[in-house]
Scaffold this active site. Structure first.
Site, PDB file in Angstrom:
ATOM      1  N   ARG A 100       0.835  -1.204   0.000  1.00  0.00           N
ATOM      2  CA  ARG A 100       0.000   0.000   0.000  1.00  0.00           C
ATOM      3  C   ARG A 100       0.866   1.249   0.000  1.00  0.00           C
ATOM      4  O   ARG A 100       0.512   2.247  -0.622  1.00  0.00           O
ATOM      5  CB  ARG A 100      -0.938   0.008   1.210  1.00  0.00           C
ATOM      6  CG  ARG A 100      -2.053  -1.027   1.119  1.00  0.00           C
ATOM      7  CD  ARG A 100      -3.013  -0.889   2.288  1.00  0.00           C
ATOM      8  NE  ARG A 100      -3.771   0.352   2.219  1.00  0.00           N
ATOM      9  CZ  ARG A 100      -4.394   0.905   3.261  1.00  0.00           C
ATOM     10  NH1 ARG A 100      -4.310   0.336   4.457  1.00  0.00           N
ATOM     11  NH2 ARG A 100      -5.072   2.024   3.123  1.00  0.00           N
ATOM     12  N   CYS A 144      -0.807   6.328   9.022  1.00  0.00           N
ATOM     13  CA  CYS A 144      -1.158   5.044   8.409  1.00  0.00           C
ATOM     14  C   CYS A 144      -2.290   5.333   7.434  1.00  0.00           C
ATOM     15  O   CYS A 144      -2.249   6.335   6.730  1.00  0.00           O
ATOM     16  CB  CYS A 144      -1.536   4.031   9.484  1.00  0.00           C
ATOM     17  SG  CYS A 144      -2.849   4.595  10.602  1.00  0.00           S
TER      18      CYS A 144
END
Length: 279
Positions: free
Chosen positions: A178, A238
């Site tokens: 990601r 995050c």
């Protein structure tokens, strides 16, 4: 007083009168999972806190998937289940500790130092031979007073300004895939904040899903950020400000206290097409 981690054996030996247990189980793809699992069995006396309803605030499409909750509202919620300045709070989940770490960080954000995460979570508790039950916990309302924050946070404007005049290093807790912008399935834009380093939060754990020893975590953080780095010059993010708390806890365990959180994280950052994206 436990301020980072606590083992099942240590937890079992605490005075129940000053102990408040927080069950933080959650699944992103099934928001009802945690409470249903809680009702099927939880640590005796534990109260359930929902990531979306208790540990996050209202979303407006521009502030990320899990914005910080209103501090006063959270303080009322915590007081209602018995948290006051003397309480030892222990949070747990049944995953890798990321949701428990979010609760741990929020308690420190409200100035409560006596907060810890159950190392290994529910699985470790059961493996140690301790019981779970389905009884509703007793209510013992107390006054939770907000105190000066023990942790810091930065907003998107500060992260954007840091691109031009760097004063801190951003550490992204998402997976390497990601981070690179490969296989993004959660947020509408793939990639990462330019200049960010990557430390997948699962790398904080050993094979038994407990945190690695402090010395090992310290060596791994120094390998990423340099020997003797200044934790005050580190900002964690995050996808939505949850697993970043796992990295913050990891650094505290390693002896590097004082880093900050970017609560909006990638889900907030990528909501504005004017903000730059790296892949």
């Amino acid at each position: 007083m436990y301020t980072t981690l606590i083992t099942p054996e240590q937890l079992a030996g605490l005075d129940a009168d000053r102990l408040v247990l927080l069950d933080c189980r959650f699944q992103l793809d099934n928001p009802d999972y945690g409470h249903a699992a809680y009702e099927q069995g939880h640590l005796p006396g534990a109260h359930y806190l929902h990531l979306d309803y208790h540990l996050s605030g209202s979303k407006n499409g521009r502030n990320g998937r899990h914005p910080l909750p209103d501090g006063q509202r959270l303080a009322v919620d915590l007081g209602a289940i018995g948290v006051d300045e003397h309480a030892q709070v222990v949070a747990y989940d049944d995953g890798s500790g990321q949701y428990a770490a979010r609760a741990w960080w929020l308690l420190r954000w409200l100035g409560h130092e006596n907060a810890a995460v159950l190392d290994g979570g529910l699985a470790a508790w059961k493996a140690a031979g301790f019981a779970v039950d389905t009884e509703a916990p007793g209510r013992r309302s107390r006054r939770f007073a907000i105190r000066p924050a023990l942790v810091g946070a930065v907003d998107a404007d500060a992260v954007l300004a840091n691109l031009e005049t760097p004063s801190f290093t951003v550490v992204d807790a998402r997976s390497a895939e990601r981070f690179r912008g490969v296989g993004e399935t959660v947020d509408p834009v793939a990639g990462h904040i330019p200049g960010a380093a990557n430390r997948f939060f699962m790398n904080n754990l050993a094979g038994d899903q407990r945190f690695k020893p402090a010395e090992q975590l310290r060596a791994e953080w120094e390998a990423l950020l340099g020997t003797g780095f200044d934790p005050a010059a580190v900002v964690h993010q995050c996808g939505s400000g949850v697993t970043a708390c796992h990295n913050l806890l990891s650094m505290e365990i390693a002896g590097y206290a004082g880093s900050r959180l970017y609560p909006g994280s990638w889900s907030e950052w990528c909501s504005d097409p004017a903000r730059p994206v790296a892949r």
